[in-house]
Design an enzyme around this catalytic site. Structure first.
Site, mmCIF file in Angstrom:
data_model
loop_
_atom_site.group_PDB
_atom_site.id
_atom_site.type_symbol
_atom_site.label_atom_id
_atom_site.label_comp_id
_atom_site.label_asym_id
_atom_site.label_seq_id
_atom_site.Cartn_x
_atom_site.Cartn_y
_atom_site.Cartn_z
ATOM 1 N N TYR A 96 0.739 -1.263 -0.045
ATOM 2 C CA TYR A 96 0.000 0.078 -0.134
ATOM 3 C C TYR A 96 0.969 1.243 0.119
ATOM 4 O O TYR A 96 0.530 2.217 -0.990
ATOM 5 C CB TYR A 96 -0.918 -0.105 1.023
ATOM 6 C CG TYR A 96 -1.875 -0.973 1.124
ATOM 7 C CD1 TYR A 96 -2.870 -1.122 0.174
ATOM 8 C CD2 TYR A 96 -2.002 -2.230 2.195
ATOM 9 C CE1 TYR A 96 -3.802 -2.308 0.124
ATOM 10 C CE2 TYR A 96 -2.630 -3.309 1.866
ATOM 11 C CZ TYR A 96 -3.835 -3.229 0.744
ATOM 12 O OH TYR A 96 -4.761 -4.159 0.841
ATOM 13 N N SER A 551 -10.218 -12.472 -5.021
ATOM 14 C CA SER A 551 -10.271 -12.558 -3.724
ATOM 15 C C SER A 551 -11.946 -13.130 -3.342
ATOM 16 O O SER A 551 -12.844 -12.493 -4.006
ATOM 17 C CB SER A 551 -10.239 -11.122 -3.171
ATOM 18 O OG SER A 551 -10.391 -11.101 -1.735
ATOM 19 N N GLN A 552 -11.753 -13.910 -2.217
ATOM 20 C CA GLN A 552 -13.219 -14.320 -1.809
ATOM 21 C C GLN A 552 -13.570 -13.307 -0.666
ATOM 22 O O GLN A 552 -12.963 -13.239 0.202
ATOM 23 C CB GLN A 552 -13.194 -15.773 -1.281
ATOM 24 C CG GLN A 552 -14.474 -16.166 -0.861
ATOM 25 C CD GLN A 552 -14.523 -17.547 -0.282
ATOM 26 O OE1 GLN A 552 -15.467 -17.727 0.680
ATOM 27 N NE2 GLN A 552 -13.741 -18.425 -0.512
#
Ligand code: COA
Length: 644
Positions: A96, A551-552
């Protein structure tokens, strides 16, 4: 009330005690050789043979006895001894803080609520007041350490998870920096502090104090204050430029603009109020677009641009609750302080709160003695105007560029896959690989986030889903001639599912390779050593260029999460598996001639149907669910942690 609980039924109603999750194990440092072998295994089939040969030599040299790898590994092990989590800072910066891309679309995920039916402006303000009450309630649970501990579900279910991320939901702020951002955390105080929310309305920002004279405002007061804000925002002569747009720009550009902005004391005060607020509540104007799932997702991701609600945001703040006058509602989240799963827990609490504790508002607003909410003032020099124009232009391009498709696959869901004795998550991942292969004729490095919250300060590692076993399967499925018989296809599917499931288990137990490689790279940098060849090798660059980022994010409440691609020629693919359907949110960029979200989703639906047909025809393991023995060799672990 006594019988009503806003925590889901299956949640163990155990309170979080500090020691319980502080006492979690530390994230292990995987054995060096294991990581290097896996790295080669993960990349071998994704790059040209010649390149792979070179990479093999580079990796062997790195891992040779007495070599650089062993030295760095030793240093990492030392680091793990004196930190709670050896990868945390490295990971946060890499993932990030040092990423210079604009937060909307590129970094900030969103939750999209079901469309609300507001009949009037007061309906939407009531909704906002109710929501804010829920937020304050939730915040006090976090502060009082009274949230129930999360427990792992699915694979290796039953262990408690680190709750650290929750403490950052309403207390952090991502400060832009010239080279790197800083995640600022407010210190928690024991004394009830003055607390405020920033309400954005018509690109204006207002301070809504939610604790006045040590008393938390009730819903009625909140509603009154919101009405006042709405009225203040309507006064055209007092409107100030849409400063929020600056936060939607690239991080370096915003940092530069901010350094000019803070030269003025009025601006400094306004920034300070925003940086210290609990969260934003964005009262959006109607967007004028049809409220499909895809359109609501787009509006949540970028606000629809400068002529819609693009300026009605402040992207540095972790939680922005969006309430559109036209019923388009959701949450925009700055990702660095916490994962999507925490975002889901928080928003599900709020939706349940709103359903379970009926609004305490009477029809008419109260006459209030409360001090009026304050509009934040900005002094806009010509320099700032120039920055604003550039930010607006950038946002418009981002809006035009995003290609989004939200689609509900209704053919089947988790239930069918479980009956096949397969892990639903692994199955969906293999389906995504098959889809990518169908669309592009090759497989690419893939990212699937795997939670490592079983460990102290654990965030995520990566499951590299484009396994060699997946490639073998998708090739067999691509073969339209009848040569590839059903029995071989199902065998290859099983092998792919097992490989995926095994990788998942490695990742969630802290044994995956991405964090480890990152750690080795960063510790070399920290020690001011020459960059090991392993990390300047083309294969390494390819390996971290995630064309498919998945992504789940499952939800109990009716809502869905989505995000943008992480590279210009890639896809973001977020999925929400339910018992009898799966929601897919696929994003890509129009600039890239290679990608198309619509084509991807259409192909995916076909692939899921084909895989279902294959299972129905050939999966001899699919029996009515009585056996606990699974084909992948694991034994079902019950929710209380005991083995069935
Ligand atoms: N046969 C039958 N059932 C099976 C099975 C099998 N072989 N394998 C798994 N199941 C069941 C599980 O027991 C589980 O049951 P439940 O619905 O009763 O809980 C269910 O299927 C789901 O398990 P599975 O599909 O294997 O996945 P998972 O829930 O373990 O999820 C990850 C896997 C990687 C997604 C998860 O571990 C994770 O890390 N999630 C966090 C991801 C994240 O951080 N996302 C946000 C990023 S911002």
């Amino acid at each position: 009330s006594a019988s009503f609980s806003i925590f889901p039924k299956e949640h163990p109603k155990k309170l979080m005690t500090c020691n319980e999750w502080d006492g979690l194990p530390k994230l292990p440092v995987p054995p060096l050789q294991q990581t290097l072998d896996m790295y080669l295994k993960c990349m071998g089939h994704l790059i040209p043979e010649e390149q792979f040969k070179k990479t093999k030599v580079v990796v062997e040299k790195f891992g040779a006895p007495g070599g650089m790898g062993e030295f760095l590994q030793k240093k990492l092990l030392e680091r793990s001894e004196h930190t709670a989590n050896w990868v945390y800072d490295y990971w946060l910066e890499d993932m990030y803080l040092s990423n210079r891309l604009a937060l909307p679309v590129n970094s900030s995920p969103v939750m999209v609520f079901p469309k609300q039916n507001f009949r009037s402006q007061s309906d939407s303000l009531r909704f906002a007041a109710h929501l804010i009450s829920g937020i304050l309630e939730y915040k006090s649970l976090i502060d009082g350490r009274a949230l129930p501990v999360d427990y792992a579900r699915g694979q290796l279910a039953g262990t408690p998870l680190c709750m650290d991320q929750y403490n950052k939901v309403f207390t952090s702020y991502r400060l832009p920096g010239a080279k790197m951002d800083t995640l600022v955390a407010q210190k928690s105080t024991v004394m009830p502090e003055r607390e405020h929310i920033i309400v954005a309305c018509k690109n204006q920002f207002f301070v809504l104090d939610v604790v006045i004279n040590f008393r938390r405002l009730n819903e009625k007061d909140l509603y009154t204050q919101l009405e006042r804000i709405k009225k203040m925002s309507d006064i055209e002569e007092e409107r100030l430029p849409p400063i929020g747009l600056l936060t939607s720009d690239g991080r370096t550009q915003w940092a530069e603009a901010r350094s000019v902005l803070i030269k003025d004391s009025t601006n400094r005060d306004s920034l300070d109020m925003i940086e210290r607020c609990l969260c934003l509540v964005c009262l959006d104007e109607p967007s004028g677009t049809e409220q499909t799932d895809t359109n609501r997702a787009l509006l949540m991701l970028h606000g629809g641009g400068t002529d819609k609600n693009g300026g009605n945001r402040w992207y540095d703040k972790p939680m922005q609750f969006v309430i559109g006058a036209d019923g388009c509602c959701g949450v925009v989240c700055e990702h660095s302080p916490f994962e999507g799963i925490v975002l889901v827990q928080c928003t599900e609490y709020l939706l349940r709160y709103m359903r379970g504790s009926p609004s305490k508002l009477v029809r008419a607003a109260s006459m209030s003695e409360l001090p009026a909410p304050r509009r934040l003032r900005w002094k806009c020099s010509p320099d700032i105007q120039t920055f604003l124009m550039a930010s607006a232009d950038k946002l418009q391009r981002l809006v035009k560029n995003l290609d989004m498709n939200v689609s509900k696959f209704t053919g089947y869901g988790k239930e069918f896959i479980k009956k096949q004795k397969m892990s639903p998550d692994a199955y969906v991942q293999v389906a995504l690989q098959l889809t990518f292969y169908r669309c592009h004729g090759r497989l690419v490095p893939t990212y699937e986030s795997a939670s490592i919250r079983r460990f102290q300060e654990g965030r995520v590692d990566n499951i590299r889903s484009s396994t060699p076993e997946a490639l073998a399967f998708v090739k067999a499925m691509g073969n339209s001639s009848k040569i590839t018989v059903c029995s071989l296809k199902i065998e290859l599917l099983w092998t792919a599912i097992k490989a995926q499931t095994n990788y998942t288990i490695l990742a969630i137990t802290g044994m995956a390779i991405d964090n480890h490689l990152l750690g080795l790279r960063e510790i070399a940098k920290e020690l001011k050593l020459e960059k090991p060849e392993l990390f300047s090798d083309t294969t390494y660059a390819t390996s971290i260029h995630f064309i498919l980022s998945t992504s789940q994010v499952p939800t109990i409440e009716e809502m869905f999460c989505c995000y943008g691609p992480v590279v210009p020629n890639g896809y973001g693919a977020c999925y929400n598996p339910q018992m009898d359907h799966i929601i897919f949110c696929v994003s890509s960029f129009r600039d890239s001639a290679e990608t198309s979200s619509d084509l991807f989703v259409k192909t995916l639906e076909g692939c899921l149907k084909e895989m279902q047909d294959l299972c129905i025809k050939c999966n001899t393991e699919a029996k009515p669910a009585d056996s606990t023995k699974r084909m992948d060799g694991t034994t079902k672990v019950m929710k209380n942690g005991s083995k069935a």
